[in-house]
Structure formats: C-alpha cells, structure tokens
Design an enzyme around this catalytic site. Structure first.
Site, PDB file in Angstrom:
ATOM      1  N   ARG A  45       0.832  -1.216   0.000  1.00 47.73           N
ATOM      2  CA  ARG A  45       0.000   0.000   0.000  1.00 47.73           C
ATOM      3  C   ARG A  45       0.859   1.255   0.000  1.00 47.73           C
ATOM      4  O   ARG A  45       0.500   2.259  -0.616  1.00 47.73           O
ATOM      5  CB  ARG A  45      -0.875  -0.043   1.245  1.00 47.73           C
ATOM      6  CG  ARG A  45      -1.628   1.179   1.522  1.00 47.73           C
ATOM      7  CD  ARG A  45      -2.318   1.136   2.878  1.00 47.73           C
ATOM      8  NE  ARG A  45      -2.812   2.444   3.229  1.00 47.73           N
ATOM      9  CZ  ARG A  45      -3.845   3.026   2.649  1.00 47.73           C
ATOM     10  NH1 ARG A  45      -4.510   2.383   1.733  1.00 47.73           N
ATOM     11  NH2 ARG A  45      -4.224   4.237   2.998  1.00 47.73           N
TER      12      ARG A  45
ATOM     13  N   CYS B  45      -7.286  -4.336   2.537  1.00 49.64           N
ATOM     14  CA  CYS B  45      -6.371  -5.419   2.930  1.00 49.64           C
ATOM     15  C   CYS B  45      -6.995  -6.113   4.138  1.00 49.64           C
ATOM     16  O   CYS B  45      -8.096  -5.782   4.561  1.00 49.64           O
ATOM     17  CB  CYS B  45      -4.992  -4.853   3.259  1.00 49.64           C
ATOM     18  SG  CYS B  45      -4.941  -3.974   4.816  1.00 49.64           S
TER      19      CYS B  45
ATOM     20  N   ARG C  12      -8.963   0.642   4.041  1.00 50.52           N
ATOM     21  CA  ARG C  12      -7.781   1.447   3.714  1.00 50.52           C
ATOM     22  C   ARG C  12      -8.065   2.467   2.584  1.00 50.52           C
ATOM     23  O   ARG C  12      -7.427   2.463   1.548  1.00 50.52           O
ATOM     24  CB  ARG C  12      -6.597   0.564   3.329  1.00 50.52           C
ATOM     25  CG  ARG C  12      -6.281  -0.591   4.235  1.00 50.52           C
ATOM     26  CD  ARG C  12      -5.796  -0.254   5.623  1.00 50.52           C
ATOM     27  NE  ARG C  12      -4.543   0.456   5.706  1.00 50.52           N
ATOM     28  CZ  ARG C  12      -3.352  -0.113   5.773  1.00 50.52           C
ATOM     29  NH1 ARG C  12      -3.265  -1.419   5.695  1.00 50.52           N
ATOM     30  NH2 ARG C  12      -2.264   0.599   5.889  1.00 50.52           N
TER      31      ARG C  12
ATOM     32  N   ARG D  80       7.722  -9.113   5.360  1.00 49.32           N
ATOM     33  CA  ARG D  80       7.493  -7.757   4.827  1.00 49.32           C
ATOM     34  C   ARG D  80       8.029  -6.720   5.801  1.00 49.32           C
ATOM     35  O   ARG D  80       8.430  -5.632   5.380  1.00 49.32           O
ATOM     36  CB  ARG D  80       5.987  -7.521   4.643  1.00 49.32           C
ATOM     37  CG  ARG D  80       5.344  -8.351   3.575  1.00 49.32           C
ATOM     38  CD  ARG D  80       3.970  -7.862   3.300  1.00 49.32           C
ATOM     39  NE  ARG D  80       3.977  -6.410   3.104  1.00 49.32           N
ATOM     40  CZ  ARG D  80       2.873  -5.691   2.949  1.00 49.32           C
ATOM     41  NH1 ARG D  80       1.687  -6.277   3.011  1.00 49.32           N
ATOM     42  NH2 ARG D  80       2.934  -4.392   2.761  1.00 49.32           N
TER      43      ARG D  80
HETATM   44  C1  EPZ Z   1       0.556   3.789   8.241  1.00 48.75           C
HETATM   45  O1  EPZ Z   1      -0.428   3.303   7.351  1.00 48.75           O
HETATM   46  C2  EPZ Z   1       1.456   2.588   8.528  1.00 48.75           C
HETATM   47  N1  EPZ Z   1       2.073   2.117   7.286  1.00 48.75           N
HETATM   48  C3  EPZ Z   1       0.622   1.472   9.159  1.00 48.75           C
HETATM   49  O2  EPZ Z   1       1.500   0.396   9.476  1.00 48.75           O
HETATM   50  C4  EPZ Z   1       0.008   2.004  10.459  1.00 48.75           C
HETATM   51  O3  EPZ Z   1      -0.796   1.011  11.035  1.00 48.75           O
HETATM   52  C5  EPZ Z   1      -0.839   3.246  10.142  1.00 48.75           C
HETATM   53  O4  EPZ Z   1      -0.025   4.229   9.473  1.00 48.75           O
HETATM   54  C6  EPZ Z   1      -1.431   3.871  11.390  1.00 48.75           C
HETATM   55  O5  EPZ Z   1      -0.426   4.215  12.269  1.00 48.75           O
HETATM   56  C7  EPZ Z   1       3.104   2.823   6.747  1.00 48.75           C
HETATM   57  O6  EPZ Z   1       3.518   3.836   7.264  1.00 48.75           O
HETATM   58  C8  EPZ Z   1       3.698   2.268   5.483  1.00 48.75           C
HETATM   59  P1  EPZ Z   1      -3.363   5.871   8.020  1.00 48.75           P
HETATM   60  P2  EPZ Z   1      -1.432   4.348   6.611  1.00 48.75           P
HETATM   61  O7  EPZ Z   1      -3.575   6.573   6.729  1.00 48.75           O
HETATM   62  O8  EPZ Z   1      -0.726   5.614   6.320  1.00 48.75           O
HETATM   63  C9  EPZ Z   1      -8.036   6.004   7.557  1.00 48.75           C
HETATM   64  C10 EPZ Z   1       2.256  -1.821   9.527  1.00 48.75           C
HETATM   65  O9  EPZ Z   1       1.827  -2.849  10.089  1.00 48.75           O
HETATM   66  N2  EPZ Z   1      -7.787   6.721   6.294  1.00 48.75           N
HETATM   67  O10 EPZ Z   1      -2.766   6.623   9.176  1.00 48.75           O
HETATM   68  O11 EPZ Z   1      -2.080   3.633   5.513  1.00 48.75           O
HETATM   69  C11 EPZ Z   1      -7.638   4.541   7.474  1.00 48.75           C
HETATM   70  O12 EPZ Z   1      -8.666   3.776   6.917  1.00 48.75           O
HETATM   71  C12 EPZ Z   1       1.281  -0.883   8.837  1.00 48.75           C
HETATM   72  O13 EPZ Z   1       3.456  -1.484   9.479  1.00 48.75           O
HETATM   73  C13 EPZ Z   1      -8.862   7.297   5.634  1.00 48.75           C
HETATM   74  O14 EPZ Z   1      -9.996   7.204   6.079  1.00 48.75           O
HETATM   75  O15 EPZ Z   1      -2.493   4.570   7.783  1.00 48.75           O
HETATM   76  C14 EPZ Z   1      -7.388   4.194   8.920  1.00 48.75           C
HETATM   77  O16 EPZ Z   1      -8.615   3.905   9.537  1.00 48.75           O
HETATM   78  C15 EPZ Z   1      -0.157  -1.360   8.944  1.00 48.75           C
HETATM   79  N3  EPZ Z   1      -8.623   7.961   4.469  1.00 48.75           N
HETATM   80  C16 EPZ Z   1      -6.842   5.501   9.515  1.00 48.75           C
HETATM   81  O17 EPZ Z   1      -7.199   6.540   8.574  1.00 48.75           O
HETATM   82  C17 EPZ Z   1      -7.367   8.084   3.941  1.00 48.75           C
HETATM   83  O18 EPZ Z   1      -7.211   8.732   2.873  1.00 48.75           O
HETATM   84  C18 EPZ Z   1      -5.336   5.527   9.698  1.00 48.75           C
HETATM   85  O19 EPZ Z   1      -4.764   5.214   8.461  1.00 48.75           O
HETATM   86  C19 EPZ Z   1      -6.282   7.497   4.633  1.00 48.75           C
HETATM   87  C20 EPZ Z   1      -6.514   6.831   5.813  1.00 48.75           C
END
Ligand code: EPZ
Length: 421
Positions: free
Chosen positions: A93, A117, A122, A398
């Site tokens: 992602r 996922c 996501r 990963r």
């Molecule tokens: C980052 O993912 C991390 N991955 C994730 O780690 C981590 O769990 C997550 O941040 C939260 O801390 C990387 O940095 C590569 P988010 P990201 O956007 O950026 C919602 C691991 O195991 N959301 O902060 O994808 C989303 O659905 C991985 O290393 C929207 O609604 O996470 C979620 O509920 C897993 N709209 C919340 O925000 C958007 O456009 C947090 O997601 C984007 C996100």
C-alpha cells in the site's frame, strides 16, 4: 512457501539491535523522486516491502542500488515513468505514497488505488482531497488515480483524521508547490518527523512536523541529501513484549525510547520492569505475575495500532480481565481466533476485545493473516508449551528483518522450514 516452527517455554534473555524503521524507510525512498540529485539513505532494513519499493521506483526511472548492507542510493536523474501499477500497489500500500512526489516533480501521475487489505478498507480519500487542494486535477478511472498539475500551489488542508500516509503524501507534494501549505490535524508519528527531516535536508522548508500543524513553504527545487533512518519503534515494542510474555530479560540496544512512551507505560502497568537508558536503549524484565490492563489504540503519541496484536498475545497471560479497543482500523483482530486456538480466552465485540487470563497457551498450527498478527502468534508460541507452526510467514518478512536470527540470539528455539504450497 515457508513456515516457522516455534518451540515455546524459554525465557528470552540478552541484547537485540533493532533494524531501521520500515514505515520511515518507505516514504523516505519515495522522496528521492523530488530531486534530480542522488539521495543516500542509511539504516534501511532489508525487507520485502523495501524490495517492492525499489522495483516501483526503478520503474519510474530512479537508479536504485544498495551501496552497503543497509545503505541505499536512489537517483532520479530523470523521471521516465509516471505509473504505479496495481500489482505493486496491491502488494504494498505504501506504493501509493509516490503520488505526491511524482506530481510535484513531473506534473502528472497515474497511481493505482491500493484497495483494501486484511485489516481494513484502507481508503485514500484524504490523499486525493489533499492534492486536489494543492491544485491538481484528479480523476479516478479504472481503479487508478490520474492526477495532473502544471504546477502545484500552496493551500490550507484539514485532514478529517490524522492519516500518516496522507500527511506524508501531501507534505512531499507541497515541498515544491508555489506558496505556503498548512496541513492541519496532521499525523504526528516519528516516521512523519523523519521524512520532514530528510526533506529539509534536501532544501525543503518544513516546520511543525510532529505537531498537529505542519507548515511547508514551497521551493523551486530540492537537492540530494544523506539521511539515517530512525530505528523501528514497532520492532522495539515487539521485542519488549517478547521479554514480558516469556518472563525474560531483554536489552533493546537502540530502542528509540522517546517514541515509546505509551508502550513503556503500558508494559509497566502490566507488571514488567522497563528501564529506559536515556534516548536510545531500553531494558525489559518480567519476573512476577502479569497484571491486566486496558489498551486503546490511538494516533501517535497514543498506543500504536501496530502493537495491538502483540499486546493481545501478552494479555492472555495476565491475571485478570484486560480490555483492548482498536480505534484505527476496522478489522484488526484477525490474530484473535488463532490466539484462541492456542488457548487464549478472548471475546470480541466490534472494536473491543476482552481478554481473560492467565490461560495456558499450547502450541498449534496457526496461520498468519497480516504483518503484525504474525508477530503476535510468534510471541504466543514463545510463551506456549510445546510447538507452534506458523504458516504464511511471507507476511512477517514484509516488516521484520532477520527475526528468526534475532530471536535465536535471545535464546528462542525457532526455525524456518519449507511448507506445503
Ligand atoms: C501507516 O499506514 C502505517 N504504514 C501502518 O503500518 C500504520 O498502522 C498506520 O499508518 C497507522 O499508524 C506505513 O507507514 C507504510 P493511516 P497508513 O492513513 O498511512 C483512515 C504496519 O503494520 N484513512 O494513518 O495507511 C484509514 O482507513 C502498517 O506497518 C482514511 O480514512 O495509515 C485508517 O482507519 C499497517 N482515508 C486511519 O485513517 C485516507 O485517505 C489511519 O490510516 C487514509 C486513511
């Protein structure tokens, strides 16, 4: 396919050195698109996700090469591609984080949406609304985000929730926009701060990373830089929990304690002895009984969602009833049924899991469903009597570098074997 065999019962003791942070390294790599000069990143972990990011960037024209065991040189002399294909984005992602830098560098990008996922839907709506606010024309076609902008212009952007990826994508795009950008309700994670540090070393003008408001004054160009990736706080927390669940004594040599407050507080509450050795390094011991605690995952600096699964394994061993609430992702209890098969007493209700303990865990054949669930099941296997077989450990590879070797050095009896396809 491979599986991991974990022989339980041995307290883990000794010293472990963390790898660089996966979730810092990936956006750091994407930032190389923003300049035609080389970007050198040290302390990059050798992980499948890093390899996928190298494949993705190479497809865009970046000359990527390992110049040391954990040192990458990334040189986007010319951007010769503008597409992040579905196959790569679906695999990882974080590939979606090329959208902002590609747009800023070359005015166009065609990036597959990642889709859902195991842990949740996501969505990427916050990323898209952010780059639209910066003046990009964006349309969704055939599962791809197609974005164009002759030039980006600074804007005031409010994030509905403090999305890590959206903050990083928008911040990278805004570095080369005309004028100033404010990202409000920005993610405060250390990985966002590490990215801002690299971008500023490249000549960007970013203030406030690590707070809820990040200000970026756009500049015409960025230059090359050298950067050291921060240690992986999630690997640190996983090793700290390994000490607690096995009744062991582990020194995590380069643990970034300044990023681990919530984890250290929770483990102390649960009865572990946690001594921080200043800014880097922590020692975790557990001799007495574990106590039940309440855990609520929150955006940084709250308790990290990426350690929720590992904490659930630990709390199956606490004497009493613990409550875990997952507030970040809608489906991040996939490890619970497998922990139950090993003897955990866990009741799930929506975003909440009630864990009663202690229960004797016994080894079983279990299956990894996502990266952090894999670690949770390994921790349970280390505490269980007899042997656990964990299949689909490609999830693990990963995000954890040389985990079996690291655990082995701490006295764990784990080995990888071939698994039936
Ligand atoms: C980052 O993912 C991390 N991955 C994730 O780690 C981590 O769990 C997550 O941040 C939260 O801390 C990387 O940095 C590569 P988010 P990201 O956007 O950026 C919602 C691991 O195991 N959301 O902060 O994808 C989303 O659905 C991985 O290393 C929207 O609604 O996470 C979620 O509920 C897993 N709209 C919340 O925000 C958007 O456009 C947090 O997601 C984007 C996100």
């Amino acid at each position: 396919m491979e599986k991991m065999i974990i022989h339980g019962g041995a307290p883990l003791k000794g010293r472990v050195v963390l790898s660089g942070s996966k979730n810092a390294a990936l956006p750091l790599m994407m930032a190389s698109l923003l300049t035609d000069e080389p970007v050198r990143i040290r302390n990059v972990p050798r992980l499948w996700d890093v390899r996928t990011a190298i494949d993705l960037l190479s497809g865009l024209g970046v000359v990527a090469k390992w110049t040391g065991e954990h040192q990458l040189s990334l040189h986007a002399v010319r951007v010769t591609g503008h597409e992040a294909p579905y196959q790569l984005v679906k695999t990882m992602r974080a590939s979606f984080f090329v959208l902002g830098p590609l747009l800023a560098r070359s005015g166009r990008a065609r990036v597959s949406t990642p889709g859902g996922c195991a842990i949740g839907a996501r969505p990427v709506n916050l990323h898209i609304s952010g780059i639209r606010a910066l003046g990009a024309r964006v349309q969704l076609r055939g599962g791809y985000v197609e974005a164009h902008a002759e030039h980006l212009k600074g804007a005031r952007i409010w994030l509905d929730n403090p999305s890590v990826g959206a903050t990083e994508n928008i911040m990278m795009a805004a570095t080369r926009a005309r004028g100033s950008t404010q990202i409000e309700n920005a993610a405060r994670e250390p990985e966002v701060q590490d990215l801002a540090k690299l971008l500023n070393a490249m000549g960007a003008q970013i203030r406030g990373a690590g707070t809820h408001v990040i200000e970026i004054d756009g500049v015409d160009r960025l230059h090359g830089a050298d950067h050291e990736t921060i240690p992986d706080r999630i690997e640190a927390g996983s090793m700290m929990i390994a000490a607690a669940i096995t009744g062991g004594d582990i020194e995590v040599a380069n643990a970034p304690t300044v990023h681990l407050d919530a984890v250290m507080v929770k483990l102390r509450e649960a009865g572990a002895e946690v001594s921080g050795n200043g800014s880097l390094g922590v020692r975790v011991r557990r001799e007495g009984t574990l106590k039940p605690v309440e855990v609520r995952t929150l955006p940084y600096p709250g308790f990290p969602t990426d350690l929720q699964a590992q904490m659930m394994a630990l709390l199956t061993q606490a004497s009493g009833t613990s409550v875990i609430t997952e507030t970040i992702f809608e489906n991040r209890f996939m490890h619970a049924p497998e922990l139950i098969r090993m003897g955990g007493d866990i009741l799930m209700k929506g975003p909440t899991a009630v864990v009663r303990g202690p229960t004797q865990l016994s080894g079983a054949p279990v299956m990894a469903t996502d990266l952090r669930a894999s670690m949770s099941l390994i921790l349970a296997g280390l505490a269980a009597e007899n042997t656990t077989e964990l299949s689909r450990i490609y999830h693990l590879d990963r995000g954890y570098e040389a985990l079996d070797a690291k655990l082995g050095q701490l006295g764990a009896r784990v080995e990888r074997v071939k698994d039936a396809p």
